[in-house]
Scaffold this motif. Structure first.
Motif, mmCIF file in Angstrom:
data_model
loop_
_atom_site.group_PDB
_atom_site.id
_atom_site.type_symbol
_atom_site.label_atom_id
_atom_site.label_comp_id
_atom_site.label_asym_id
_atom_site.label_seq_id
_atom_site.Cartn_x
_atom_site.Cartn_y
_atom_site.Cartn_z
ATOM 1 N N THR A 1 0.846 -1.190 0.000
ATOM 2 C CA THR A 1 0.000 0.000 0.000
ATOM 3 C C THR A 1 0.879 1.236 0.000
ATOM 4 N N PHE A 2 0.577 2.202 -0.862
ATOM 5 C CA PHE A 2 1.286 3.484 -0.866
ATOM 6 C C PHE A 2 0.396 4.539 -0.234
ATOM 7 N N PRO A 3 1.004 5.492 0.459
ATOM 8 C CA PRO A 3 0.211 6.568 1.059
ATOM 9 C C PRO A 3 -0.547 7.327 -0.023
ATOM 10 N N PRO B 1 -5.464 5.547 0.466
ATOM 11 C CA PRO B 1 -4.170 4.951 0.113
ATOM 12 C C PRO B 1 -4.313 4.105 -1.156
ATOM 13 N N VAL B 2 -3.203 3.970 -1.905
ATOM 14 C CA VAL B 2 -3.224 3.165 -3.130
ATOM 15 C C VAL B 2 -2.762 1.750 -2.808
ATOM 16 N N VAL B 3 -3.618 0.779 -3.068
ATOM 17 C CA VAL B 3 -3.234 -0.627 -2.895
ATOM 18 C C VAL B 3 -2.657 -1.094 -4.230
ATOM 19 N N GLY C 1 -0.569 -7.535 -17.780
ATOM 20 C CA GLY C 1 -1.671 -6.759 -17.218
ATOM 21 C C GLY C 1 -1.599 -5.338 -17.745
ATOM 22 N N TYR C 2 -2.719 -4.630 -17.613
ATOM 23 C CA TYR C 2 -2.759 -3.246 -18.075
ATOM 24 C C TYR C 2 -1.898 -2.372 -17.185
ATOM 25 N N SER C 3 -1.639 -1.160 -17.662
ATOM 26 C CA SER C 3 -0.915 -0.171 -16.874
ATOM 27 C C SER C 3 -1.625 0.047 -15.541
ATOM 28 N N GLY C 4 -0.864 0.057 -14.464
ATOM 29 C CA GLY C 4 -1.436 0.276 -13.140
ATOM 30 C C GLY C 4 -1.879 -0.998 -12.432
ATOM 31 N N ALA C 5 -1.676 -2.169 -13.064
ATOM 32 C CA ALA C 5 -2.127 -3.437 -12.478
ATOM 33 C C ALA C 5 -1.295 -3.879 -11.280
ATOM 34 N N GLY C 6 -0.078 -3.312 -11.155
ATOM 35 C CA GLY C 6 0.781 -3.677 -10.024
ATOM 36 C C GLY C 6 2.015 -4.470 -10.409
ATOM 37 N N LYS C 7 2.264 -4.619 -11.712
ATOM 38 C CA LYS C 7 3.369 -5.455 -12.190
ATOM 39 C C LYS C 7 4.739 -4.936 -11.731
ATOM 40 N N SER C 8 4.989 -3.639 -11.952
ATOM 41 C CA SER C 8 6.304 -3.087 -11.575
ATOM 42 C C SER C 8 6.518 -3.175 -10.072
ATOM 43 N N THR C 9 5.460 -2.971 -9.333
ATOM 44 C CA THR C 9 5.592 -3.050 -7.876
ATOM 45 C C THR C 9 6.001 -4.465 -7.459
ATOM 46 N N VAL C 10 5.452 -5.484 -8.127
ATOM 47 C CA VAL C 10 5.865 -6.862 -7.841
ATOM 48 C C VAL C 10 7.359 -7.023 -8.091
HETATM 49 P P1 ADP Z 1 2.079 -1.533 -13.552
HETATM 50 O O1 ADP Z 1 3.530 -1.843 -13.499
HETATM 51 O O2 ADP Z 1 1.239 -2.751 -13.760
HETATM 52 O O3 ADP Z 1 1.756 -0.442 -14.521
HETATM 53 P P2 ADP Z 1 2.507 -0.334 -10.943
HETATM 54 O O4 ADP Z 1 3.034 -1.408 -10.061
HETATM 55 O O5 ADP Z 1 3.481 0.625 -11.516
HETATM 56 O O6 ADP Z 1 1.637 -1.001 -12.106
HETATM 57 O O7 ADP Z 1 1.424 0.528 -10.161
HETATM 58 C C1 ADP Z 1 0.303 -0.053 -9.489
HETATM 59 C C2 ADP Z 1 -0.454 1.060 -8.787
HETATM 60 O O8 ADP Z 1 0.328 1.553 -7.702
HETATM 61 C C3 ADP Z 1 -0.789 2.258 -9.663
HETATM 62 O O9 ADP Z 1 -2.036 2.751 -9.262
HETATM 63 C C4 ADP Z 1 0.315 3.231 -9.319
HETATM 64 O O10 ADP Z 1 -0.111 4.556 -9.511
HETATM 65 C C5 ADP Z 1 0.542 2.942 -7.840
HETATM 66 N N1 ADP Z 1 1.936 3.219 -7.418
HETATM 67 C C6 ADP Z 1 3.048 2.574 -7.855
HETATM 68 N N2 ADP Z 1 4.143 3.057 -7.243
HETATM 69 C C7 ADP Z 1 3.719 4.037 -6.416
HETATM 70 C C8 ADP Z 1 4.364 4.923 -5.487
HETATM 71 N N3 ADP Z 1 5.695 4.889 -5.313
HETATM 72 N N4 ADP Z 1 3.591 5.813 -4.807
HETATM 73 C C9 ADP Z 1 2.259 5.839 -4.978
HETATM 74 N N5 ADP Z 1 1.586 5.018 -5.812
HETATM 75 C C10 ADP Z 1 2.297 4.139 -6.519
#
Ligand code: ADP
Ligand code: ADP
Length: 237
Positions: A12-14, A22-24, A43-52
């Motif tokens: 979760t991001f603030p 907060p953004v899950v 997955g589409y943009s914003g799906a959470g892939k990069s965060t993984v």
């Molecule tokens: P993807 O790689 O699938 O496009 P991300 O993992 O980049 O997805 O992002 C997933 C969600 O988390 C999006 O809504 C993005 O805006 C949010 N997010 C990612 N990183 C941050 C961050 N550092 N602070 C706040 N929100 C974030």
């Protein structure tokens, strides 16, 4: 053998603006990647892939759940262990992220310089990697003198410099034309088959998954909504 394991991971991001929710980014994700596998996450943009991916290389820490590499929970690691972990995980990017002021050889040498390896060893390893990615003739060139495909081959060589067991690819072919994409995907298959490197690719392109991955994980709104062999998941109904 499971090399990468996420268990019940939430990130979760603030809130971005005051008073917002907060953004899950990642929501209760469990995922196991076997050693030697090529795992695709689509997955589409914003799906959470990069965060993984960022959770796997410890650039982010989970809000809850655990991330294990080779059976070791990486959330509590100290500086020394983190440095070792990062040597065990290479990463490549959509925009290549090369150092413009360094030559091809200099880019590939960089992780080895950071790791404090001896000069002779660096030279030998850079030579070996230049051969592997087919850029021996470009060693003294600068990134601006290269095509997109050549730049990504430098990115791959640099990511492999420290001999990692894991390579993470973040939209690695999204900036390339179709023919160059195929070349880079073929190189990634060699990285897997010849060097035994476990690969996790994230992409929004179905074709990349079809050509490269053994298994696909489909993400939406931070969750895994489907998972299985590429043939089963992506074959047209
Ligand atoms: P993807 O790689 O699938 O496009 P991300 O993992 O980049 O997805 O992002 C997933 C969600 O988390 C999006 O809504 C993005 O805006 C949010 N997010 C990612 N990183 C941050 C961050 N550092 N602070 C706040 N929100 C974030
Ligand atoms: P830069 O100008 O990009 O900083 P350097 O000349 O400082 O590049 O070289 C960086 C590293 O790359 C050095 O460790 C060097 O040994 C290695 N290197 C340079 N040229 C080659 C080459 N042709 N083959 C293998 N390694 C090389």
């Amino acid at each position: 053998m499971t090399l990468i394991r996420l268990s019940g991971v939430t990130k979760t991001f603030p809130p971005q603006t005051r008073g917002a929710e907060p953004v899950v980014a990642v929501d209760d994700v469990s995922l196991a990647v076997a050693a030697g596998e090529i795992c695709g996450i689509i997955g589409y943009s914003g799906a959470g892939k990069s965060t993984v991916l960022r959770l796997v290389n410890a650039l982010e820490t989970p809000s809850s759940g655990t991330v294990e590499i080779d059976g070791v929970d990486i959330t509590g690691l100290g500086e020394r262990e983190l440095r070792r972990l990062r040597g065990d995980i290479g990463m490549i990017f959509q925009q290549f992220n090369l150092f413009d002021s360094r030559t091809v050889a200099g880019n590939i040498a960089y992780p080895l310089e950071v790791a404090g390896r001896p000069r002779a060893e660096i030279r030998a390893r850079v030579d070996e990697l230049l051969e592997f990615v087919g850029l021996a003739a470009k060693a003294r060139n600068y990134p601006e003198q290269l095509s997109g495909g050549q730049k990504q081959r430098v990115g791959i060589a640099r990511a492999l410099a420290t001999n990692p067991r894991i390579l993470l690819a973040d939209e690695a072919t999204s900036a390339l034309d179709p023919d160059t994409t195929q070349e880079v995907l073929a190189l990634l298959r060699r990285v897997n088959a010849e060097l035994g490197v476990t690969i996790v690719v994230i992409t929004h392109e179905m074709d990349v998954i079809r050509t490269l991955a053994d298994r696909v994980v489909v993400m939406e709104h931070g969750r895994i909504i489907e998972e299985g062999p590429v043939f089963d998941i992506l074959s047209a109904p």
